[in-house]
Design a protein around this motif. Sequence first.
Motif, PDB file in Angstrom:
ATOM      1  N   ILE A 124       0.816  -1.215   0.000  1.00 49.97           N
ATOM      2  CA  ILE A 124       0.000   0.000   0.000  1.00 49.97           C
ATOM      3  C   ILE A 124       0.853   1.270   0.000  1.00 49.97           C
ATOM      4  O   ILE A 124       0.333   2.359  -0.220  1.00 49.97           O
ATOM      5  N   GLY A 125       2.185   1.113   0.243  1.00 48.79           N
ATOM      6  CA  GLY A 125       3.034   2.303   0.288  1.00 48.79           C
ATOM      7  C   GLY A 125       3.560   2.626  -1.107  1.00 48.79           C
ATOM      8  O   GLY A 125       4.637   2.210  -1.495  1.00 48.79           O
ATOM      9  N   TYR A 126       2.746   3.374  -1.889  1.00 50.02           N
ATOM     10  CA  TYR A 126       3.109   3.637  -3.285  1.00 50.02           C
ATOM     11  C   TYR A 126       4.483   4.272  -3.418  1.00 50.02           C
ATOM     12  O   TYR A 126       5.189   4.046  -4.382  1.00 50.02           O
ATOM     13  N   ASP A 127       4.879   5.062  -2.431  1.00 51.58           N
ATOM     14  CA  ASP A 127       6.158   5.764  -2.602  1.00 51.58           C
ATOM     15  C   ASP A 127       7.341   4.807  -2.611  1.00 51.58           C
ATOM     16  O   ASP A 127       8.285   5.004  -3.361  1.00 51.58           O
ATOM     17  N   VAL A 157      10.712  13.406   7.111  1.00 53.91           N
ATOM     18  CA  VAL A 157      11.026  12.105   6.521  1.00 53.91           C
ATOM     19  C   VAL A 157      10.169  11.875   5.281  1.00 53.91           C
ATOM     20  O   VAL A 157      10.674  11.533   4.203  1.00 53.91           O
ATOM     21  N   GLU A 158       8.869  12.104   5.408  1.00 58.32           N
ATOM     22  CA  GLU A 158       7.959  11.836   4.295  1.00 58.32           C
ATOM     23  C   GLU A 158       8.255  12.760   3.112  1.00 58.32           C
ATOM     24  O   GLU A 158       8.168  12.356   1.956  1.00 58.32           O
ATOM     25  N   SER A 159       8.628  14.010   3.407  1.00 58.92           N
ATOM     26  CA  SER A 159       8.947  14.957   2.333  1.00 58.92           C
ATOM     27  C   SER A 159      10.201  14.518   1.591  1.00 58.92           C
ATOM     28  O   SER A 159      10.249  14.524   0.355  1.00 58.92           O
ATOM     29  N   VAL A 160      11.219  14.105   2.348  1.00 62.10           N
ATOM     30  CA  VAL A 160      12.477  13.700   1.707  1.00 62.10           C
ATOM     31  C   VAL A 160      12.279  12.414   0.906  1.00 62.10           C
ATOM     32  O   VAL A 160      12.873  12.238  -0.160  1.00 62.10           O
ATOM     33  N   ILE A 161      11.378  11.534   1.408  1.00 62.45           N
ATOM     34  CA  ILE A 161      11.090  10.318   0.631  1.00 62.45           C
ATOM     35  C   ILE A 161      10.518  10.714  -0.736  1.00 62.45           C
ATOM     36  O   ILE A 161      10.929  10.194  -1.785  1.00 62.45           O
ATOM     37  N   ALA A 162       9.582  11.659  -0.726  1.00 64.45           N
ATOM     38  CA  ALA A 162       8.997  12.113  -1.995  1.00 64.45           C
ATOM     39  C   ALA A 162      10.084  12.726  -2.891  1.00 64.45           C
ATOM     40  O   ALA A 162      10.164  12.438  -4.089  1.00 64.45           O
ATOM     41  N   LEU A 163      10.943  13.528  -2.276  1.00 63.29           N
ATOM     42  CA  LEU A 163      12.022  14.167  -3.024  1.00 63.29           C
ATOM     43  C   LEU A 163      12.961  13.114  -3.617  1.00 63.29           C
ATOM     44  O   LEU A 163      13.445  13.248  -4.750  1.00 63.29           O
ATOM     45  N   PHE A 173      19.169   7.191  -0.257  1.00 68.77           N
ATOM     46  CA  PHE A 173      17.757   7.407   0.052  1.00 68.77           C
ATOM     47  C   PHE A 173      17.147   6.250   0.842  1.00 68.77           C
ATOM     48  O   PHE A 173      16.147   6.417   1.532  1.00 68.77           O
ATOM     49  N   GLY A 174      17.781   5.079   0.739  1.00 67.70           N
ATOM     50  CA  GLY A 174      17.332   3.936   1.563  1.00 67.70           C
ATOM     51  C   GLY A 174      17.361   4.296   3.038  1.00 67.70           C
ATOM     52  O   GLY A 174      16.482   3.907   3.807  1.00 67.70           O
ATOM     53  N   LEU A 175      18.390   5.080   3.405  1.00 67.63           N
ATOM     54  CA  LEU A 175      18.476   5.521   4.803  1.00 67.63           C
ATOM     55  C   LEU A 175      17.218   6.289   5.203  1.00 67.63           C
ATOM     56  O   LEU A 175      16.670   6.101   6.280  1.00 67.63           O
ATOM     57  N   VAL A 176      16.731   7.143   4.307  1.00 70.33           N
ATOM     58  CA  VAL A 176      15.545   7.942   4.608  1.00 70.33           C
ATOM     59  C   VAL A 176      14.295   7.056   4.656  1.00 70.33           C
ATOM     60  O   VAL A 176      13.443   7.189   5.550  1.00 70.33           O
ATOM     61  N   HIS A 177      14.194   6.133   3.681  1.00 71.34           N
ATOM     62  CA  HIS A 177      13.026   5.248   3.673  1.00 71.34           C
ATOM     63  C   HIS A 177      12.921   4.437   4.963  1.00 71.34           C
ATOM     64  O   HIS A 177      11.835   4.123   5.429  1.00 71.34           O
ATOM     65  N   ALA A 196       5.623  12.340  -7.752  1.00 68.96           N
ATOM     66  CA  ALA A 196       6.380  12.486  -6.507  1.00 68.96           C
ATOM     67  C   ALA A 196       6.588  13.954  -6.157  1.00 68.96           C
ATOM     68  O   ALA A 196       6.630  14.321  -4.975  1.00 68.96           O
ATOM     69  N   ALA A 197       6.690  14.799  -7.208  1.00 70.27           N
ATOM     70  CA  ALA A 197       6.850  16.233  -6.948  1.00 70.27           C
ATOM     71  C   ALA A 197       5.598  16.765  -6.261  1.00 70.27           C
ATOM     72  O   ALA A 197       5.664  17.597  -5.347  1.00 70.27           O
ATOM     73  N   ILE A 198       4.428  16.280  -6.712  1.00 66.24           N
ATOM     74  CA  ILE A 198       3.171  16.691  -6.073  1.00 66.24           C
ATOM     75  C   ILE A 198       3.141  16.227  -4.610  1.00 66.24           C
ATOM     76  O   ILE A 198       2.808  16.990  -3.703  1.00 66.24           O
ATOM     77  N   TRP A 199       3.553  14.967  -4.425  1.00 64.07           N
ATOM     78  CA  TRP A 199       3.614  14.460  -3.037  1.00 64.07           C
ATOM     79  C   TRP A 199       4.516  15.345  -2.187  1.00 64.07           C
ATOM     80  O   TRP A 199       4.195  15.684  -1.067  1.00 64.07           O
ATOM     81  N   PHE A 200       5.679  15.657  -2.770  1.00 62.40           N
ATOM     82  CA  PHE A 200       6.636  16.467  -2.026  1.00 62.40           C
ATOM     83  C   PHE A 200       6.000  17.806  -1.616  1.00 62.40           C
ATOM     84  O   PHE A 200       6.086  18.222  -0.468  1.00 62.40           O
ATOM     85  N   TYR A 201       5.321  18.423  -2.597  1.00 63.41           N
ATOM     86  CA  TYR A 201       4.688  19.713  -2.311  1.00 63.41           C
ATOM     87  C   TYR A 201       3.645  19.542  -1.187  1.00 63.41           C
ATOM     88  O   TYR A 201       3.604  20.325  -0.229  1.00 63.41           O
ATOM     89  N   GLU A 202       2.828  18.517  -1.296  1.00 65.27           N
ATOM     90  CA  GLU A 202       1.776  18.272  -0.295  1.00 65.27           C
ATOM     91  C   GLU A 202       2.359  18.039   1.094  1.00 65.27           C
ATOM     92  O   GLU A 202       1.890  18.578   2.084  1.00 65.27           O
ATOM     93  N   ARG A 203       3.391  17.200   1.128  1.00 64.34           N
ATOM     94  CA  ARG A 203       3.939  16.825   2.440  1.00 64.34           C
ATOM     95  C   ARG A 203       4.724  17.966   3.068  1.00 64.34           C
ATOM     96  O   ARG A 203       4.614  18.225   4.260  1.00 64.34           O
ATOM     97  N   ALA A 204       5.523  18.642   2.229  1.00 61.02           N
ATOM     98  CA  ALA A 204       6.382  19.685   2.776  1.00 61.02           C
ATOM     99  C   ALA A 204       5.579  20.904   3.191  1.00 61.02           C
ATOM    100  O   ALA A 204       5.895  21.570   4.169  1.00 61.02           O
TER     101      ALA A 204
END
Lengths: 393, 377
Positions: B190-193, B257-263, B288-292, B361-369
């Motif tokens: 379920i975790g699309y990112d 964390v969620e913003s950087v994952i999107a980035l 990026f694995g570290l962030v995930h 992912a850019a949209i996600w980033f915008y939403e999360r950040a």
Amino acid sequence: MPIPLRLLSVAWLIACGGVSLASEPYTPVDEGEVLETLPTEVFASRDELTTLRERLGADPRNAELAAAVAQQYVRLGKRGGGPRFLGYARAALDHWWEVATPPSAILPVRAKLKETDHDYAAALADLRELVRREPENAQAWLEITNLHRVRGEYDAAWEACETLEGFAGPIATALCKAPLMALTGRAEEAYERLGETLPQARVDEPGVVQWMLTMQAEIARARGDEATAEAHYKEALENDPDDTYVKRAYADYLLDRDRAAEALPLLRDHLADNGAMLRAAIAARDAGEAGLADRWSDQLDSRFEETRMRGDRPHGRFESRFVLEFRADPQRALELAADNWSRQKEHRDTRNLLEAALAAGDRAAADPAIAFLREAGTEDVDLKRLVERLEAE
Amino acid sequence: MTTGTRIAALLVAVAVGSYAHAHKPSDSYLRVDETTARFAAEWDIALRDLELLVGLDADQDGQITWGELKAQREAVAAHALSRLSIETNGEPLELRVDDLKVTHHSDGAYAVLLLESDEFDGPKALDLRYRLLFDVDPTHRGLVLRRDSESQQTHVLSRGDARVALSEPPPSLWVSLIDYVGEGVWHIWIGYDHILFLISLLLPAVLVREEDRWAPAESFRPTFHQVLKIVTVFTLAHSVTLWLAVMEYVALPSRLVESVIALSIVLTALNNLRPVLPISGAGFAFGFGLVHGFGFANVLTDLGLSEGSLAVALFGFNVGVELGQLAIVVAFLPIAYALRKSAFYKWGVLIAGSLLIALLAAIWFYERAFNASIITA
């Protein structure tokens, strides 16, 4: 002086129990602090009860004895013991509770217990079974009449009453017919009938006099004959000073006439009864006793809450009026009143529905009740006033 | 029976319709405070019921005083304890009445019995059986209120339904492990990112970079090695941070964390179009694995962890995540390998797919950040 302070803290704790569960447990300081007062009637019958319990304990399958014990508990329950005593009655009938056709002695009291549980269909089934076996059982026919009347089934009530008239004497017939006549356009005749029968009842059936006096008061009130109504209420109160049914009815009469200060003392000693507490809270509010009104209305609220917690539904007759008077939520009051009215249609039930519909500005919700009153031809000045206001909306 | 008694009995019926419901029937309230290391509860029993059961009004004046209740403490405790049992695996738990107090409910005064058991080791299955008053008053109810659990629960016990399980036996390690593996797989599903990040990394794996252009890989072996390397490195990296975060050695705000994952997905996808950073796929996977890993940690702590199950949870969840990844690789790789030489793969899948992923992912980033809402994915 420490006593008033302690009383104050108890009152505060009770008031705070409104959320759902009571006060924080505490350790009383004074050994002599009175925690609970037992209902006098129950207290007086303590020895008698013990004897009855012992007899039944020795012979638990004796239907006649079990029925007598249960009847006694039901009587005590009504005389202030509360529903615990209905529970004890039910325990006495335990062996026959689920039996489809129990001995005849069991049927009337089992019907009564089912009725108190608002299971009118099961109560009627037991009573019908009883009159099938004993076609001339006056009590059973009276109760059948009453059950149909409470549910607003006046045709069925009349039918049962006419069967009774075929074999019973004038007193039983008057008890059966007067309330029905009063509801179906013959209030004057009903009132006169009660008056004619009363002298004989005082001699032959003193046990029914109180109820006849109450009935006279209620019919006079419905006809708008205030002086007569008040005289009968007072007569009934004098005849039986502990009758909470009359007290509640008279309190309503007083509240309607802006005489709250007179209603308050009638009810103060009967606060264990939700109906009395509800009227006491209204009377306190109207008499300017805001502190008492708040305390009693909060306590009533927590009773409803605790009733729901045990998986029961608070009686809609009380809860709808409570919500309308103290929670300023006419919509919710109307829902409760309409739901209650679908099950029982006595004067107070109908009045609650009309008042809630008026407050909620929902004329349509009152239509079934208005049609019901019209079809039956009920004469009642208080209801009529409400109907006129609703129709003028 | 004479007609007199017959008719007199009617009077009960006339007014009775509302009268039974004008009072609250008998209830007792058992407020359970502890069930894990010992049993502790407060039990409110109405004085009017105790008067019937053991007799309180010693001087027979119709009033029950604190002194009279206190004098009957032993009898009250003995009767109450004889009507309540708590069993663990069929063995009764010994209960004591530790103190006697008073409270008021909406319908009168109640005695409060403070109940407790000895401590026992570890959580046990506790099975409560309630019998107070049922023989004399079948309308009595025992209300068991759980105050120890996170959500307040009330169990209404009646004569026909007089048992309640207060605590289930703790699940076995094996069952917990399976549960956490399932949670790990489910989170990947379920975790699309995480799926998109992995796909962004895998898209170019069937190609090789030759003079600034993508060319199909010559054979399967190096491709497979490349994929294995990416997945292993990604796993290694997120395992490290998952462990650090769950053990509470490192804590990062989840919005960051969620913003950087999107980035990370944006950058990885864009890197497929034209290498923007001088880093290999494996390098991306590690960084990026570290962030995930921090993202996984948030999920795992939300599931609720106890000290005993921590190691099992970490291991199981991680295995679940790897299995989820493996499923994606198994589904993706054969198809991508088969299509790698086609122009469709290069333009339709690699270029267009990466663009699409970068946009999403850019949209996600915008939403999360910025805490905004554009799409609801």
